[in-house]
Design a protein around this motif. Structure first.
Motif, short mmCIF file in Angstrom:
data_model
loop_
_atom_site.label_atom_id
_atom_site.label_comp_id
_atom_site.label_asym_id
_atom_site.label_seq_id
_atom_site.Cartn_x
_atom_site.Cartn_y
_atom_site.Cartn_z
N VAL A 293 -6.06 -29.04 8.79
CA VAL A 293 -6.73 -27.75 8.21
C VAL A 293 -7.37 -26.94 8.97
CG1 VAL A 293 -8.69 -28.84 7.25
CG2 VAL A 293 -7.82 -26.87 5.86
N THR A 294 -7.32 -25.50 9.12
CA THR A 294 -8.11 -24.77 9.82
C THR A 294 -9.64 -24.59 9.24
OG1 THR A 294 -7.86 -22.74 8.72
CG2 THR A 294 -6.04 -23.32 10.44
N PRO A 295 -10.67 -24.57 10.18
CA PRO A 295 -12.02 -24.46 9.89
C PRO A 295 -12.13 -23.24 8.53
CG PRO A 295 -11.97 -24.62 12.12
CD PRO A 295 -10.47 -24.35 11.51
N GLY A 296 -11.44 -22.27 8.97
CA GLY A 296 -11.48 -21.21 7.62
C GLY A 296 -10.70 -21.35 6.43
N GLU A 297 -9.81 -22.30 6.54
CA GLU A 297 -8.95 -22.80 5.25
C GLU A 297 -9.94 -23.92 4.53
OE1 GLU A 297 -4.22 -22.72 6.64
OE2 GLU A 297 -5.40 -24.50 6.98
N THR B 273 0.95 -23.38 16.03
CA THR B 273 1.68 -22.23 16.19
C THR B 273 0.52 -20.95 16.58
OG1 THR B 273 1.44 -21.59 13.86
CG2 THR B 273 3.34 -22.84 14.66
N ASP B 274 -0.51 -21.24 16.33
CA ASP B 274 -1.43 -19.97 16.84
C ASP B 274 -2.54 -20.52 17.87
OD1 ASP B 274 -3.31 -17.94 16.79
OD2 ASP B 274 -3.59 -17.80 14.49
N ARG B 275 -2.37 -20.17 18.91
CA ARG B 275 -3.39 -20.56 19.94
C ARG B 275 -4.79 -20.26 19.81
NH1 ARG B 275 -0.29 -20.06 25.60
NH2 ARG B 275 1.40 -21.77 25.27
N ARG B 276 -5.12 -19.20 19.10
CA ARG B 276 -6.12 -18.76 18.87
C ARG B 276 -7.29 -19.68 17.85
NH1 ARG B 276 -5.00 -13.21 16.23
NH2 ARG B 276 -3.32 -14.68 15.49
N GLN B 277 -6.37 -20.59 17.32
CA GLN B 277 -7.11 -21.16 16.10
C GLN B 277 -6.96 -22.90 16.46
OE1 GLN B 277 -6.82 -20.66 11.76
NE2 GLN B 277 -5.28 -18.98 12.29
N VAL B 278 -7.88 -23.61 15.86
CA VAL B 278 -7.71 -25.17 15.87
C VAL B 278 -7.48 -25.63 14.70
CG1 VAL B 278 -9.15 -25.03 17.98
CG2 VAL B 278 -10.42 -25.48 15.56
N THR B 279 -7.04 -26.75 14.59
CA THR B 279 -6.98 -27.53 13.19
C THR B 279 -7.97 -28.78 13.04
OG1 THR B 279 -5.25 -29.10 13.81
CG2 THR B 279 -4.60 -27.05 12.82
N ILE B 280 -8.39 -29.17 12.05
CA ILE B 280 -9.34 -30.15 11.93
C ILE B 280 -8.74 -31.46 11.44
CG2 ILE B 280 -11.67 -30.92 11.05
CD1 ILE B 280 -11.80 -28.66 13.03
#
Length: 147
Positions: free
Chosen positions: A55-59, A91-98
């Protein structure tokens, strides 16, 4: 004033009784926590990530109904303790997943085991009839929790 039995006959009375009883039970279960010293927010976050890997931090902030900066702080604390890890988004280099680390998964398992052991002891004190009522009510409570 209505007696407890009379009060339970109305939807409002039932709602009130359930709210109070479930809140008390939840507090008792929280006290059964293992010796990990996580805050309730940290524990809820760790559990949410376990349910939704990558999951992303925003999600995650949206799921847990907190502001993104607050979630970032919670994630950082859990990451410091080795319970969560950040990975590049596929798929999105600007984001990370946790994701939950093996240490985090073990902590959650220990936490659940401690709470379930306490609850099993309490259930052993009930009559067979009371246990059967709870067996019938469990799916209904689950349904309410998902509405």
């Amino acid at each position: 004033m209505l007696t407890n039995d009379e009060n339970l006959r109305t939807d409002a009375g039932l709602a009130s009784a359930l709210r109070v009883s479930l809140a008390r039970l939840n507090r008792r279960l929280r006290r059964q926590a293992s010796q990990h010293a996580l805050t309730p927010t940290q524990l809820a976050t760790l559990s949410a990530v376990e349910r939704r890997p990558a999951v992303t931090p925003g999600e995650l902030a949206e799921l847990e109904k907190v502001q993104p900066p607050s979630m970032t702080r919670v994630i950082a604390k859990l990451e410091e303790r080795g319970l969560l890890e950040r990975r590049p988004h596929p798929t999105d280099r600007r984001q990370v997943t946790i994701t939950v680390t093996p240490k985090g998964a073990a902590l959650l398992q220990e936490e659940r085991r401690a709470k379930e052991a306490w609850l099993a002891q309490r259930l052993a004190e009930l009559t067979p009839e009371e246990k059967e009522i709870l067996r019938s009510a469990a799916p209904i409570l689950e349904k309410l929790s998902r509405m």
